[in-house]
Motif scaffolding. Structure first.
Motif, short mmCIF file in Angstrom:
data_model
loop_
_atom_site.label_atom_id
_atom_site.label_comp_id
_atom_site.label_asym_id
_atom_site.label_seq_id
_atom_site.Cartn_x
_atom_site.Cartn_y
_atom_site.Cartn_z
N LEU A 83 -1.16 -5.03 -6.39
CA LEU A 83 -1.88 -4.09 -6.55
C LEU A 83 -2.11 -2.76 -6.72
N LEU A 84 -1.10 -2.69 -8.09
CA LEU A 84 -1.08 -1.50 -8.70
C LEU A 84 -2.11 -1.60 -9.96
N ALA A 85 -2.69 -2.94 -10.58
CA ALA A 85 -3.75 -2.42 -10.79
C ALA A 85 -5.44 -2.54 -10.38
N SER A 86 -5.02 -3.09 -9.63
CA SER A 86 -6.85 -3.24 -8.76
C SER A 86 -6.81 -2.45 -7.67
N ALA A 87 -5.94 -1.34 -7.66
CA ALA A 87 -6.53 -0.76 -7.00
C ALA A 87 -6.05 0.63 -7.48
N GLU A 88 -5.74 0.75 -8.48
CA GLU A 88 -5.55 2.70 -9.48
C GLU A 88 -6.37 3.71 -9.25
N CYS A 89 -8.35 2.49 -9.85
CA CYS A 89 -9.16 3.59 -9.38
C CYS A 89 -9.65 4.38 -7.72
N ASP A 90 -9.30 3.36 -7.49
CA ASP A 90 -9.73 4.09 -5.46
C ASP A 90 -8.74 4.68 -4.84
N PHE A 91 -7.88 3.86 -5.48
CA PHE A 91 -6.34 5.07 -5.08
C PHE A 91 -5.96 6.42 -5.95
N GLN A 92 -6.07 6.21 -7.43
CA GLN A 92 -6.84 7.74 -8.13
C GLN A 92 -4.85 7.16 -7.88
N MET A 93 -3.96 6.40 -8.19
CA MET A 93 -2.94 6.69 -8.82
C MET A 93 -2.38 6.39 -9.94
N THR A 94 -1.76 7.95 -9.95
CA THR A 94 -0.81 8.26 -10.52
C THR A 94 0.49 7.99 -11.42
N LEU A 95 1.81 7.49 -11.85
CA LEU A 95 3.05 6.60 -12.22
C LEU A 95 3.54 7.19 -11.04
N ILE A 96 3.64 8.29 -10.23
CA ILE A 96 4.10 8.92 -9.22
C ILE A 96 4.04 7.77 -7.66
N ARG A 97 2.87 7.97 -7.73
CA ARG A 97 2.19 6.81 -6.80
C ARG A 97 2.36 6.08 -6.28
N LYS A 98 1.85 4.87 -8.03
CA LYS A 98 3.01 3.75 -8.28
C LYS A 98 4.65 3.53 -7.04
N SER A 99 4.93 4.90 -8.06
CA SER A 99 6.22 4.26 -7.62
C SER A 99 6.31 5.04 -6.01
N LEU A 100 5.95 5.59 -5.77
CA LEU A 100 6.20 5.34 -3.90
C LEU A 100 5.57 4.32 -3.80
N LEU A 101 4.02 3.68 -4.16
CA LEU A 101 3.74 2.89 -3.17
C LEU A 101 4.79 1.61 -3.39
N VAL A 102 5.27 1.30 -4.22
CA VAL A 102 5.92 0.16 -4.35
C VAL A 102 7.75 0.13 -4.21
N SER A 103 7.95 1.75 -3.55
CA SER A 103 9.09 2.04 -2.96
C SER A 103 8.72 2.22 -1.27
N ALA A 104 8.00 2.32 -0.72
CA ALA A 104 7.82 2.48 0.86
C ALA A 104 8.46 1.55 1.49
N VAL A 105 8.22 0.81 1.35
CA VAL A 105 8.85 -0.43 1.89
C VAL A 105 10.24 0.11 1.93
N TYR A 106 11.43 0.43 0.99
CA TYR A 106 12.92 -0.18 1.36
C TYR A 106 12.52 1.85 1.80
N ILE A 107 11.92 2.62 1.45
CA ILE A 107 12.00 4.08 2.05
C ILE A 107 12.08 3.85 3.60
N GLY A 108 11.47 2.80 4.04
CA GLY A 108 11.13 2.72 5.42
C GLY A 108 12.10 2.17 6.28
N MET A 109 12.74 0.91 5.24
CA MET A 109 13.91 0.57 6.34
C MET A 109 15.63 1.23 5.83
N MET A 110 15.61 1.45 4.59
CA MET A 110 16.56 2.90 4.74
C MET A 110 16.05 3.83 5.91
N SER A 111 15.67 4.47 5.97
CA SER A 111 15.73 5.54 7.22
C SER A 111 15.18 5.20 8.44
#
Length: 533
Positions: free
Chosen positions: A64-92
Motif C-alpha cells: 500500500l505504500l505507493a498506492s495510498a501515499e497521496c491519500d494518507f500523505q505518507m512521509t517516510l516516517i509514516r511509511k515506516s510506522l505503517l509497516v511497523s505497526a503490526v510488529y509494535i502491536g505484537m510486542m506490546s
C-alpha cells in the motif's frame, strides 16, 4: 480368573482383554487410538483460511505504500510506522496474552481474534485518517501476537505423538503460502483504475484490495464455528463425555470403523492441583518465568543465549526490512524515466541511480510536499508484484527444502555458510545492474532470514535445557520483532542519505551473521541433561 493346574501345581492367570480396555485412558493413549487419516487432513484444510489471515496481516501493508501515499500523505516516517505497526502491536501485547491464554479455551479466543481481525481489515478499507488506519493496524498486531499464536497448539492437540511432528512440518509449509496471497491480490487489483462510491466518497482500488484481504479472516471465522474444541482442552475442563464423543468421531472418520469399536471406553481426568488458588497460581507462574529468565542470564547460558539473540536481531533486521520494502523499491525503479532522469550515453543507470530520484526529489521527510498539493500518484506496473511473488515463494520453497536437509550439525553449518555467502555476494553486486540484482538481493535475504531463523530455533533446543526453552523462544521472538521495527525505521532514512551505503550496510550485517553463526556451529556447547534448579 485363576485356574489351578493340578499336574504342574502352577497357578495360571488369564487376563481378559476387555478388562484392560475398560480401564480409563489418559489423553495420549486415547488420541493414539483414533488413528491417523482423513480427520487430520481435513482439519489442516479447514484451518488454512485462518493461517493465511495471519500471514496476510504481516505482509499486506507493504503493497500500500505507493498506492495510498497521496491519500494518507505518507512521509517516510509514516511509511515506516505503517509497516511497523503490526510488529509494535505484537510486542506490546505479549504480557497481556500470556495472562489471558492460560485462562480461556483456545477455540473461543481464536474465534474472537478472527472476528476482530476481520472487522479491523474491513474498517481500515474505509477510514480516511492515517492515524485511525495506523491504530487499526496496531490492533491487528495484537491479534497476530495473541489469538493467532494458538493455531499451532490447537492443531497439535488433534495429532498423536507419532504423527505430530510430520503434521507440524507440512502444515507449516502449507500455511506459509499465505505470504504470497497479498502479492497475487495486488497484481490483480492495485494497477486497476477501479473505485467504488460510498456515502458520496470515492474509494480507489487499494481499498478494494484491503477488503479482499479480509476474506481469509471472515472465512476462517465461519470455518472455526464448525470446528470443535480440542479433546485435550475438553478433558482438562472436565468434559470427559464430550471429549470421548469427539475422539470416537475422529476414530470413525480416520478408520471408517463403527464408533462402538473404538477401543477406549473411558477417559481419565487429568490431574490438577485444585487446592491452589488462582491468584497463588498466577504468582507461581510469574515467579517461575522470572526464575527462567534469570537462569538464561546465568553464566552457564549467558554467552550462547546472548549470541543467539544478537544473531536473531541482525537476521530479522535484514530479512524483514527487505521483505517489506522490496515492493515499494520495485515501484520506484519502474517509475524511473530514462529519457528525463538519465543523461549519460556511456553506461546504463544502476539500481541506486534509479532509486535516488524517487527517494530524494519527492521530499517525503516533511509535510510541505503535501501541503502544496503536489503529490503525484506512482505508476504501478504489474511486474512489481510478480517479483514480489517470486521473492515470497522462493523464501517458502527454499527454506522448506533446506529445512529437510540440515538434520545434523555439519549440515546446519553448510546451510548457513552457503546462504550467507550467496547473500553477501548479491548485496555487494547490488548497484551493478537494475531490476535483477534487487530481485536477487531481496530474494536471497528473505530466503536467508527464513532458513537461519529456523536454524536458530533448532540451535536453541540444542544448547538450552528443556525447561527453559519456552522462555528462551519467547525472548528470541521479541528480539526478532524488535529487529523488524528498527530495520523498518532505519532503512528508508539511510536509503535517502546514501543508497549504495544502505546495501553495503546490509551486506556488513550479514557478514557479521556469517561469522557468528559459524562460531555457533563450531561450538561444542550442549544443553545439560539434568534440569536447572
Amino acid at each position: 480368573m485363576v485356574l489351578n493346574n493340578v499336574r504342574s501345581s502352577v497357578s495360571v492367570i488369564h487376563i481378559n482383554d476387555n478388562d484392560v480396555k475398560e480401564q480409563p485412558a489418559d489423553f495420549k493413549t486415547a488420541l493414539s487410538a483414533t488413528g491417523f487419516g482423513a480427520y487430520n487432513f481435513l482439519l489442516v484444510l479447514l484451518l488454512i483460511p485462518a493461517a493465511w489471515a495471519n500471514a496476510i496481516d504481516l505482509t499486506k501493508e507493504t503493497f500500500l505504500l505507493a498506492s495510498a501515499e497521496c491519500d494518507f500523505q505518507m512521509t517516510l516516517i509514516r511509511k515506516s510506522l505503517l509497516v511497523s505497526a503490526v510488529y509494535i502491536g505484537m510486542m506490546s501485547s505479549t504480557f497481556f496474552w500470556s495472562f489471558v491464554t492460560d485462562r480461556i479455551q483456545r477455540r473461543p479466543l481464536f474465534l474472537l481474534g478472527l472476528l476482530v481481525d476481520a472487522l479491523c481489515n474491513i474498517v481500515s478499507s474505509l477510514v480516511e485518517s492515517f492515524y485511525v488506519f495506523l491504530l487499526l493496524k496496531f490492533i491487528t498486531g495484537t491479534i497476530v501476537g495473541g489469538p493467532f499464536t494458538l493455531l499451532s497448539p490447537y492443531l497439535s492437540e488433534f495429532q498423536s505423538m507419532k504423527y505430530n511432528k510430520k503434521i507440524a512440518t507440512w502444515s507449516g509449509f502449507i500455511f506459509s503460502w499465505g505470504f504470497i496471497i497479498p502479492a497475487i491480490l495486488a497484481f490483480n487489483i492495485l494497477p486497476q483504475s477501479w473505485s467504488f462510491i460510498l456515502f458520496e466518497r470515492v474509494y480507489p482500488s487499494w481499498r478494494i484490495y484491503l477488503l479482499l484481504c479480509s476474506i481469509p479472516s471472515v472465512v476462517g471465522f465461519f470455518t472455526m464455528l464448525f470446528l470443535p474444541e480440542s479433546p485435550k482442552q475438553l478433558m482438562e475442563d472436565g468434559q470427559l463425555t464430550k471429549a470421548h464423543e469427539l475422539l470416537k468421531r475422529m476414530y470413525v472418520i480416520n478408520t471408517r470403523m463403527p464408533a462402538d469399536t473404538y477401543p477406549i471406553k473411558q477417559l481419565k481426568l487429568p490431574v490438577k492441583n485444585i487446592d491452589v488458588e488462582p491468584a497463588k497460581t498466577d504468582i507461581k507462574k510469574f515467579n517461575q518465568t522470572w526464575s527462567d529468565i534469570k537462569a538464561l542470564f546465568d553464566k552457564k547460558y549467558l554467552t550462547i543465549f546472548f549470541i543467539l539473540n544478537v544473531l536473531q536481531f541482525l537476521i530479522m533486521v535484514g530479512c524483514n526490512t527487505m521483505r517489506l520494502w522490496a515492493p515499494h523499491l520495485f515501484i520506484i525503479m519502474n517509475n524511473f524515466d530514462y529519457s528525463i532522469m538519465w543523461n549519460s550515453t556511456n553506461n546504463s543507470p544502476g539500481m541506486c541511480d534509479c532509486l535516488t530520484p524517487g527517494i530524494i526529489t519527492s521530499g517525503l521527510m516533511n509535510e510541505t510536499h503535501y501541503a502544496n498539493q503536489t503529490c503525484v500518484q506512482w505508476y504501478i506496473n504489474r511486474n512489481v508484484y510478480i517479483n514480489s511473488s517470486i521473492i515470497a515463494s522462493s523464501g517458502i520453497g527454499f527454506s522448506f527444502i533446506i529445512g529437510l536437509f540440515y538434520t545434523t550439525k555439519m549440515k546446519k553449518r553448510i546451510s548457513m555458510t552457503f546462504v550467507y555467502i550467496f547473500t553477501v555476494l548479491c548485496t555487494i553486486a547490488t548497484n551493478w545492474g537494475q531490476v535483477v540484482p534487487l530481485l536477487m538481493l531481496a530474494g536471497s535475504i528473505v530466503v536467508t532470514g527464513r532458513i537461519t531463523s529456523n536454524i536458530i530455533i533448532v540451535t536453541n533446543t540444542n544448547v538450552i535445557p528443556a525447561q527453559l526453552r519456552t522462555t528462551a523462544i519467547g525472548i528470541l521472538t521479541h528480539v526478532g520483532n524488535f529487529g523488524c521495527i528498527i530495520g523498518n525505521f532505519i532503512f528508508p532514512i539511510i536509503l535517502q542519505i546514501h543508497c549504495t551505503g544502505t546495501f553495503i550496510a546490509i551486506g556488513s550485517l550479514l557478514t557479521i551473521c556469517l561469522l557468528i553463526s559459524y562460531w555457533i556451529m563450531r561450538s561444542k556447547y550442549q544443553a545439560p541433561e539434568t534440569s536447572v534448579s
